[in-house]
Enzyme design. Structure first.
Site, PDB file in Angstrom:
ATOM      1  N   CYS A 123     -29.390  14.102 -52.863  1.00  0.00           N
ATOM      2  CA  CYS A 123     -29.362  12.623 -52.892  1.00  0.00           C
ATOM      3  C   CYS A 123     -29.486  12.058 -54.299  1.00  0.00           C
ATOM      4  O   CYS A 123     -29.059  10.933 -54.551  1.00  0.00           O
ATOM      5  CB  CYS A 123     -30.523  12.052 -52.095  1.00  0.00           C
ATOM      6  SG  CYS A 123     -30.647  12.714 -50.468  1.00  0.00           S
TER       7      CYS A 123
HETATM    8  N1  CO8 Z   1     -28.473   8.355 -30.000  1.00  0.00           N
HETATM    9  C1  CO8 Z   1     -29.483   8.021 -29.171  1.00  0.00           C
HETATM   10  N2  CO8 Z   1     -30.745   8.439 -29.323  1.00  0.00           N
HETATM   11  C2  CO8 Z   1     -31.002   9.228 -30.371  1.00  0.00           C
HETATM   12  C3  CO8 Z   1     -30.012   9.620 -31.305  1.00  0.00           C
HETATM   13  C4  CO8 Z   1     -28.703   9.162 -31.066  1.00  0.00           C
HETATM   14  N3  CO8 Z   1     -27.692   9.490 -31.890  1.00  0.00           N
HETATM   15  N4  CO8 Z   1     -30.575  10.397 -32.241  1.00  0.00           N
HETATM   16  C5  CO8 Z   1     -31.868  10.490 -31.943  1.00  0.00           C
HETATM   17  N5  CO8 Z   1     -32.146   9.804 -30.811  1.00  0.00           N
HETATM   18  C6  CO8 Z   1     -33.432   9.675 -30.110  1.00  0.00           C
HETATM   19  C7  CO8 Z   1     -34.418  10.750 -30.564  1.00  0.00           C
HETATM   20  O1  CO8 Z   1     -34.194  11.973 -29.908  1.00  0.00           O
HETATM   21  C8  CO8 Z   1     -35.740  10.117 -30.175  1.00  0.00           C
HETATM   22  O2  CO8 Z   1     -35.963  10.264 -28.805  1.00  0.00           O
HETATM   23  P1  CO8 Z   1     -37.461  10.534 -28.258  1.00  0.00           P
HETATM   24  O3  CO8 Z   1     -38.238   9.307 -28.666  1.00  0.00           O
HETATM   25  O4  CO8 Z   1     -37.249  10.698 -26.807  1.00  0.00           O
HETATM   26  O5  CO8 Z   1     -37.919  11.765 -28.989  1.00  0.00           O
HETATM   27  C9  CO8 Z   1     -35.487   8.629 -30.464  1.00  0.00           C
HETATM   28  O6  CO8 Z   1     -34.080   8.469 -30.433  1.00  0.00           O
HETATM   29  C10 CO8 Z   1     -36.020   8.215 -31.797  1.00  0.00           C
HETATM   30  O7  CO8 Z   1     -35.639   9.207 -32.778  1.00  0.00           O
HETATM   31  P2  CO8 Z   1     -36.174   9.221 -34.230  1.00  0.00           P
HETATM   32  O8  CO8 Z   1     -37.650   8.975 -34.237  1.00  0.00           O
HETATM   33  O9  CO8 Z   1     -35.667  10.462 -34.926  1.00  0.00           O
HETATM   34  O10 CO8 Z   1     -35.403   7.932 -34.786  1.00  0.00           O
HETATM   35  P3  CO8 Z   1     -35.641   7.189 -36.113  1.00  0.00           P
HETATM   36  O11 CO8 Z   1     -35.932   5.779 -35.815  1.00  0.00           O
HETATM   37  O12 CO8 Z   1     -36.566   7.924 -37.044  1.00  0.00           O
HETATM   38  O13 CO8 Z   1     -34.184   7.254 -36.793  1.00  0.00           O
HETATM   39  C11 CO8 Z   1     -33.100   8.460 -38.581  1.00  0.00           C
HETATM   40  C12 CO8 Z   1     -33.615   8.512 -37.131  1.00  0.00           C
HETATM   41  C13 CO8 Z   1     -31.961   7.449 -38.643  1.00  0.00           C
HETATM   42  C14 CO8 Z   1     -32.567   9.838 -38.944  1.00  0.00           C
HETATM   43  C15 CO8 Z   1     -34.236   8.023 -39.515  1.00  0.00           C
HETATM   44  O14 CO8 Z   1     -35.401   8.771 -39.269  1.00  0.00           O
HETATM   45  C16 CO8 Z   1     -33.902   8.172 -40.972  1.00  0.00           C
HETATM   46  O15 CO8 Z   1     -32.882   7.709 -41.473  1.00  0.00           O
HETATM   47  N6  CO8 Z   1     -34.809   8.774 -41.740  1.00  0.00           N
HETATM   48  C17 CO8 Z   1     -34.629   8.939 -43.167  1.00  0.00           C
HETATM   49  C18 CO8 Z   1     -33.696  10.036 -43.354  1.00  0.00           C
HETATM   50  C19 CO8 Z   1     -33.288  10.207 -44.782  1.00  0.00           C
HETATM   51  O16 CO8 Z   1     -33.344   9.349 -45.619  1.00  0.00           O
HETATM   52  N7  CO8 Z   1     -32.865  11.391 -45.021  1.00  0.00           N
HETATM   53  C20 CO8 Z   1     -32.418  11.714 -46.290  1.00  0.00           C
HETATM   54  C21 CO8 Z   1     -31.031  11.993 -46.113  1.00  0.00           C
HETATM   55  S1  CO8 Z   1     -30.648  13.160 -47.267  1.00  0.00           S
HETATM   56  C22 CO8 Z   1     -29.549  12.416 -48.284  1.00  0.00           C
HETATM   57  O17 CO8 Z   1     -29.474  11.217 -48.362  1.00  0.00           O
HETATM   58  C23 CO8 Z   1     -28.623  13.331 -49.018  1.00  0.00           C
HETATM   59  C24 CO8 Z   1     -28.708  14.769 -48.561  1.00  0.00           C
HETATM   60  C25 CO8 Z   1     -27.579  15.586 -49.010  1.00  0.00           C
HETATM   61  C26 CO8 Z   1     -26.244  15.199 -48.381  1.00  0.00           C
HETATM   62  C27 CO8 Z   1     -25.878  15.950 -47.170  1.00  0.00           C
HETATM   63  C28 CO8 Z   1     -24.440  15.683 -46.745  1.00  0.00           C
HETATM   64  C29 CO8 Z   1     -24.014  16.360 -45.448  1.00  0.00           C
END
Ligand code: CO8
Length: 378
Positions: free
Chosen positions: A161
């Site tokens: 990132c």
């Molecule tokens: N549809 C419906 N429900 C879903 C989905 C979906 N697609 N996905 C998850 N859920 C469900 C989960 O299973 C969970 O269900 P339960 O409560 O029953 O367990 C519920 O929804 C809530 O899930 P989460 O708590 O995981 O949901 P969040 O509100 O945390 O959102 C995110 C998930 C969007 C992933 C969020 O946590 C996020 O964005 N976090 C930060 C992530 C981040 O910044 N990561 C860094 C990324 S790395 C980067 O930027 C570069 C890396 C290198 C590049 C790679 C390229 C390939």
């Protein structure tokens, strides 16, 4: 190389290229859900017997609410939505044809060079910096250097990132030290081949794009919009919460080189909780160490991973929600483009600033890594 004696470095141009193909949340969710239905049907007996877990459904509403993403640009659309394939179809190019990432990089590089009024002969170094390079060597940067006819040197670097900001730091130091008059920094983020489109938690996160910037000596700058780099600050802290194990060692490990752990995977909740306070503290320290306060910052070009992260960091910094004018969001259109997100935000939202206005460009994410630049309109 001429001997240089100035230490002032500026960002004098930025460039952006996006592929022509778009995938909306609706298209992506329909494909994933079609794949999940088929999986559950094909494995019905094992799921009933408790040997396998049924694949849960994805939803458009969840994606938009949890991430702010509405669509993403993709280098190649073919294959991604095919439930028999679930990955793009990108034919391998022969070695005498320009590589995919070098081609993406060239589009953005030319755009940045135009903005900065720079010719190939003005540039001494090329850095290609992104989350993945498509091969180990020769460097994509050297291929781009060759295609543009730039003398000097080029190299690739990977910092997930923070690849773009960390490369800008290196460019700033090269100009500062006098080892280059002008540096071309390019971020060809070709993320889609690394996405697990069968993973509901991450299938929606990333898009493809290329960005570029020119960092050069202030006294050589002739650009219409030019930003003094007042200072840079970087932080890394090891975490496996965002990880990809794709590796040349798979061949020796006798493991599946395309297994789920070889693709992008994360514990998004933990990343959110741990990175937000780190980023807020880092940015505040950086600004205050230079004798400014956060309320003096006119524009925040923040990493674009998740809208809720940006809202929270803005609130922590300012004690209120930042306006979209103060901290522009681009991930609704571009999704998370790895290191390119904050550069897209800069590219689209910098020309309106007035001389003397301050801005912070900052990435945060995998590593963990945080990279910031404190900028002032020249
Ligand atoms: N549809 C419906 N429900 C879903 C989905 C979906 N697609 N996905 C998850 N859920 C469900 C989960 O299973 C969970 O269900 P339960 O409560 O029953 O367990 C519920 O929804 C809530 O899930 P989460 O708590 O995981 O949901 P969040 O509100 O945390 O959102 C995110 C998930 C969007 C992933 C969020 O946590 C996020 O964005 N976090 C930060 C992530 C981040 O910044 N990561 C860094 C990324 S790395 C980067 O930027 C570069 C890396 C290198 C590049 C790679 C390229 C390939």
């Amino acid at each position: 190389m001429p001997s240089l004696n100035t230490n002032a470095a500026v960002i004098s141009g930025s460039g952006l290229w996006n592929p022509e193909h778009i995938i909306t949340n609706a298209e992506l969710v329909a494909a994933y859900n079609g794949w999940a239905d088929k999986y559950n049907n094909d494995h019905g007996a094992d799921i009933k017997a408790g040997k396998l877990e049924a694949k849960p459904k994805s939803s458009i509403e969840f994606i938009e609410k949890a991430s702010g993403i509405k669509q993403r640009f993709v280098y190649v659309k073919e294959g991604i939505l095919d439930i028999e394939r679930m990955r793009p179809v990108i034919p391998e190019r022969p070695e005498n044809v320009i590589s995919d990432q070098a081609e993406m990089a060239l589009h953005a590089a030319r755009d940045a060079m135009d903005a900065a009024n720079k010719k190939a002969t003005d540039i001494d170094a090329v850095i290609v910096s992104c989350a993945y390079t498509q091969r180990a060597y020769p460097a994509i940067a050297i291929e781009v250097q060759n295609a543009l006819g730039i003398n000097g040197f080029g190299f690739d670097m990977l910092v997930a990132c923070s690849a773009a900001t960390f490369a800008l730091h290196r460019a700033y130091e090269m100009v500062f030290a006098g080892t280059a008059r002008s540096v071309l920094v390019i971020n060809p983020e070709l993320t889609t081949p690394q996405i697990n489109y069968c993973d509901r938690d991450s299938h929606f996160i990333f898009g493809d794009v290329a960005t570029a910037m020119i960092v050069e000596r202030a006294d050589a700058c002739t650009a219409a919009h030019c930003y003094d780099i007042i200072s840079t600050q970087a932080l890394t802290q090891f975490s496996s919460n965002v990880r990809s194990n794709v590796s040349y060692l798979s061949r020796a490990h006798d493991v599946d080189p395309f297994g789920a752990d070889k693709l992008f995977h994360q514990d998004g909740r933990k990343v959110f909780k741990e990175v937000c306070p780190l980023a807020e503290k880092h940015i505040r320290n950086h600004v205050e160490a230079k004798g400014f306060t956060v309320s003096q910052i006119r524009r925040w070009w923040l990493h674009q991973a998740n809208i809720n992260m940006n809202t929270l960091i803005g609130k922590k910094l300012l004690g209120r929600e930042a306006t979209s004018e103060e901290a522009p969001i681009v991930l609704d259109r571009y999704a998370n483009t790895a290191s390119a997100g904050s550069i897209i935000a800069f590219h689209l939202y910098h020309q309106d600033l007035k001389k003397g206005d301050l801005g912070v460009l900052c990435s945060f994410g995998a590593g963990y890594s945080i990279g910031s630049l404190l900028l002032r309109k020249h």
